[in-house]
Design a protein around this motif. Structure first.
Motif, PDB file in Angstrom:
ATOM      1  N   GLY A 202       0.799  -1.220   0.000  1.00 54.17           N
ATOM      2  CA  GLY A 202       0.000   0.000   0.000  1.00 54.17           C
ATOM      3  C   GLY A 202       0.829   1.266   0.000  1.00 54.17           C
ATOM      4  N   PHE A 203       1.928   1.253  -0.723  1.00 61.18           N
ATOM      5  CA  PHE A 203       2.759   2.442  -0.744  1.00 61.18           C
ATOM      6  C   PHE A 203       2.413   3.307  -1.961  1.00 61.18           C
ATOM      7  N   THR A 204       1.869   4.457  -1.663  1.00 60.47           N
ATOM      8  CA  THR A 204       1.541   5.463  -2.669  1.00 60.47           C
ATOM      9  C   THR A 204       2.249   6.750  -2.276  1.00 60.47           C
ATOM     10  N   LEU A 205       2.245   7.715  -3.166  1.00 62.20           N
ATOM     11  CA  LEU A 205       2.863   9.003  -2.827  1.00 62.20           C
ATOM     12  C   LEU A 205       2.257   9.570  -1.549  1.00 62.20           C
ATOM     13  N   GLU A 206       0.925   9.502  -1.460  1.00 64.02           N
ATOM     14  CA  GLU A 206       0.230  10.071  -0.300  1.00 64.02           C
ATOM     15  C   GLU A 206       0.494   9.270   0.975  1.00 64.02           C
ATOM     16  N   SER A 207       0.446   7.931   0.894  1.00 60.39           N
ATOM     17  CA  SER A 207       0.632   7.127   2.108  1.00 60.39           C
ATOM     18  C   SER A 207       2.056   7.240   2.645  1.00 60.39           C
ATOM     19  N   VAL A 208       3.040   7.285   1.747  1.00 62.04           N
ATOM     20  CA  VAL A 208       4.433   7.423   2.187  1.00 62.04           C
ATOM     21  C   VAL A 208       4.644   8.804   2.815  1.00 62.04           C
ATOM     22  N   SER A 209       4.128   9.851   2.172  1.00 60.68           N
ATOM     23  CA  SER A 209       4.253  11.199   2.717  1.00 60.68           C
ATOM     24  C   SER A 209       3.577  11.307   4.080  1.00 60.68           C
ATOM     25  N   HIS A 210       2.369  10.756   4.201  1.00 60.07           N
ATOM     26  CA  HIS A 210       1.611  10.799   5.451  1.00 60.07           C
ATOM     27  C   HIS A 210       2.342  10.028   6.562  1.00 60.07           C
TER      28      HIS A 210
END
Length: 187
Positions: free
Chosen positions: A117-125
């Motif tokens: 579940g690594f997306t730009l948003e999830s990693v940033s969050h």
């Protein structure tokens, strides 16, 4: 040399003679070749690298073999011209701070990688949840890359999280810039 009856040099030959004398003496001695009598002796000091020490949780490792050094300068200037792109290495307590940040980031991102579940948003969050406010994420092939400014010194952490692994390394910024972004051009 031609002279007129009074022993003077003809006006046309004087500039040529002067040029020959000047050309013969120019550029024959380099600064490195100067003798002790030419230049007053001055001690040259170079900045020393702070001593590294073991950081918490780190075990001693054998010293890395050193690469052979050459006293001849390189014929191309690629390394010299691109030195602004080489990040500073962290030493001493800053090195320990960087290693601790790398450990926290890897640990926090492990569940995202394991779930896929690594997306730009999830990693940033996730990284922002660790208390880092200066976070940049970007697509990096099948992975998500990240760049974190841990503090204003700077201590920087850069890496990526992907299907196979989470990578992260700490460094101390770049020459010719402040912060953690790699400069786009040198001087």
């Amino acid at each position: 040399m031609m002279t007129n009856g009074a022993g003077r040099i003809w006006p046309r030959t004087l500039p040529v003679a002067l040029l020959a004398v000047l050309a013969a003496g120019c550029g024959t001695q380099r600064a490195a070749e100067a003798t002790a009598g030419d230049v007053p002796s001055q001690a040259v000091t170079t900045p020393s690298t702070p001593a590294d020490h073991l950081c918490p949780g780190e075990s001693p490792s054998p010293p890395a073999p050193s690469a052979p050094t050459s006293s001849t300068p390189p014929t191309d200037h690629y390394a010299e011209n691109h030195g602004f792109m080489v990040p500073f290495t962290l030493h001493g307590d800053r090195r320990c701070q960087g290693l601790a940040a790398v450990g926290r980031v890897r640990k926090a991102l492990r569940p995202l990688r394991e779930k896929g579940g690594f997306t730009l948003e999830s990693v940033s969050h996730t990284i922002a949840g660790l208390g880092y406010s200066k976070v940049r994420t970007y697509a990096d092939g099948s992975a998500v890359g990240f760049l974190i400014e841990v503090d204003d010194y700077p201590v920087c952490v850069e890496g990526s999280v992907g299907p196979a692994e989470t990578e992260a390394d700490a460094f101390g910024g770049y020459p010719d810039t402040t912060g953690c972004e790699q400069p786009s051009g040198g001087h």
